[in-house]
Design an enzyme around this catalytic site. Structure first.
Site, mmCIF file in Angstrom:
data_model
loop_
_atom_site.group_PDB
_atom_site.id
_atom_site.type_symbol
_atom_site.label_atom_id
_atom_site.label_comp_id
_atom_site.label_asym_id
_atom_site.label_seq_id
_atom_site.Cartn_x
_atom_site.Cartn_y
_atom_site.Cartn_z
ATOM 1 N N ARG A 90 20.691 -11.054 20.740
ATOM 2 C CA ARG A 90 22.002 -10.402 20.628
ATOM 3 C C ARG A 90 23.027 -11.279 19.913
ATOM 4 N NH1 ARG A 90 19.768 -9.318 25.530
ATOM 5 N NH2 ARG A 90 19.292 -7.118 25.936
ATOM 6 N N LEU A 94 18.127 -11.048 14.064
ATOM 7 C CA LEU A 94 17.161 -10.132 13.477
ATOM 8 C C LEU A 94 17.796 -9.284 12.386
ATOM 9 C CD1 LEU A 94 14.399 -8.855 13.301
ATOM 10 C CD2 LEU A 94 15.002 -7.371 15.232
ATOM 11 N N TYR A 123 12.768 -0.699 15.249
ATOM 12 C CA TYR A 123 12.934 -0.685 13.799
ATOM 13 C C TYR A 123 13.572 0.566 13.213
ATOM 14 C CZ TYR A 123 10.211 -4.910 14.080
ATOM 15 O OH TYR A 123 9.800 -6.188 14.374
ATOM 16 N N PHE A 409 -1.622 -5.993 9.970
ATOM 17 C CA PHE A 409 -1.326 -7.121 9.067
ATOM 18 C C PHE A 409 -0.241 -7.987 9.681
ATOM 19 C CE2 PHE A 409 0.847 -3.242 7.708
ATOM 20 C CZ PHE A 409 2.168 -3.623 7.712
#
Length: 409
Positions: A90, A94, A123, A409
């Site tokens: 937070r 990111l 996401y 991946f």
């Protein structure tokens, strides 16, 4: 955080990777697995956020080729190694890492960014939508039989070590890539991922083996698998764990499935990643006894809307003006005219009246031809502004076969 994230240096790999292991639960990977990921790491595409001598945030990318509707393989940034230390949540780490990464992908002329998510809720805020799903099944071998197509009995099977005939297996896989959206072009080094089988990760299963399917000496299919023996009340009740299964014809696929269902002492055949429209769903005698589950798999987002939409073909002719909303990559915002069909497409900026308003996450979800734009409109991610535009565009976006990501991946 005041320090800017920076590119990873090869000398920092061990520190960086151990921080990632902690971000994903703290268990150290086997030397074999660590060695392979070290080999595949693209240092110039890996950003690390440091707090002193500690890695507190990370995002990397692999240079991938992704199959899209029409068979083209499109340069794609495979987002990976994403993590933030629990002590630094937070704080916008990111968000900053993702913003920097997407800007880099745009500068590198990669129209798409893709990832697999450890947590599904992360996401969407960055514009990624679920573009492929996978089916997992546990086939009850005592109660399920197979309806096999003609020619199945003519397929010859033989069991080998997992790395045997690797060039032939990779050539077979490569021939399948253009026929199904979502498949990855396996570039040098990636063939080793399927062969990873460290003993510490087997969780009671045997070492991995390979079964080859041949017709008149030609390889028509292969599968890698392991066995997990079990005994319930003195009766054999083991599990066949199928890792990979690829075939170029229905009879070869059926022969491989029949081999697994007929394995001695095994009560279940488990497949964890198959396409939504997989042939086995129509071969089994009782789908309920297979306990199918649907899972989210590949998350996708256009990095460059115009280049991405022009890189694929469309099921039917389409001519539509899209008003794209993308608050995380503002260069995609605005009006785009998409026109094309089965032979190709163009997508360019325009000032013409809007036919369909769409969020970039909806474009990512529908891009490979799986989930329909009509369903996304029902969720509020698209809005029809010209009557008939939604149905026509949603139909054009569809793929005749379900998109599928064969491996991570």
């Amino acid at each position: 955080m005041t320090m800017e994230p920076r590119r990873l240096d090869a000398s920092e790999w061990d520190t960086w990777y151990r921080a990632l292991e902690w971000a994903f639960g703290g268990l150290a990977e086997s030397p074999e697995e660590r060695g392979l990921w070290r080999e595949l790491t693209e240092y110039d595409r890996t950003l690390a956020q440091w707090d002193g001598d500690r890695v507190v945030g990370s995002i990397g990318a692999f240079s991938l080729g992704l199959s899209v509707p029409g068979g083209a393989v499109v340069p794609t940034a495979g987002v990976t190694m994403v993590g933030v230390a629990a002590t630094h949540r937070r704080q916008g780490i990111l968000r900053e890492l993702m913003r920097r990464a997407l800007e880099d992908y745009r500068e590198g002329d990669e129209p798409l960014a893709a990832l697999t998510a450890s947590e599904a809720g992360i996401y969407g805020r960055f514009g990624f939508g679920v573009a492929t799903r996978s089916v997992a099944v546990d086939i009850d071998t005592a109660r399920v039989t197979l309806n096999v197509p003609p020619g199945t009995d003519a397929v010859r099977l033989r069991v080998e070590e997992p790395g045997a005939e690797l060039d032939r297996c990779e050539a077979l896989y490569a021939g399948l890539v253009g026929g199904r959206p979502g498949m990855l072009e396996r570039r040098p080094g990636w063939e080793k991922v399927a062969l990873l089988d460290p003993p510490q990760d087997r969780e009671g299963t045997s070492e991995m083996r390979l079964v080859l399917a041949e017709r008149d000496g030609e390889l028509v299919g292969y599968a890698r698998y392991a066995l997990k023996p079990d005994w319930a009340g003195g009766l054999p009740d083991g599990t066949v764990l199928v890792r990979d299964l690829d075939a170029v014809e229905p009879a070869a696929y059926a022969a491989l499935l029949r081999f697994f269902l007929g394995t001695d002492l095994m009560g279940t055949v488990a497949l964890r990643n198959r396409p939504e429209d997989d042939a086995l769903l129509h071969m089994v005698s009782d789908i309920r006894r297979c306990r199918p589950r649907l899972m989210d798999r590949l998350y996708l987002r256009p990095v460059d809307v115009g280049a991405a939409l022009a890189a694929r073909t469309y099921l039917t002719d389409v001519d539509v003006v899209l008003a794209v909303t993308d608050d995380f990559c503002p260069w995609n915002e605005g009006r785009w005219r998409l026109s094309g069909g089965a032979k190709g497409a163009v997508c360019e900026r325009t000032n013409d009246p809007v036919d369909l308003a769409v969020h970039v996450r909806a474009l990512g979800t529908a891009y490979l031809g799986g989930p329909s734009l009509s369903g996304l409109a029902a969720a509020g991610l698209a809005q029809e502004l010209r009557p008939g535009a939604l149905t026509a565009t949603a139909t054009a976006f569809l793929s005749p076969v379900a998109p599928w990501l064969p491996h991570g991946f």
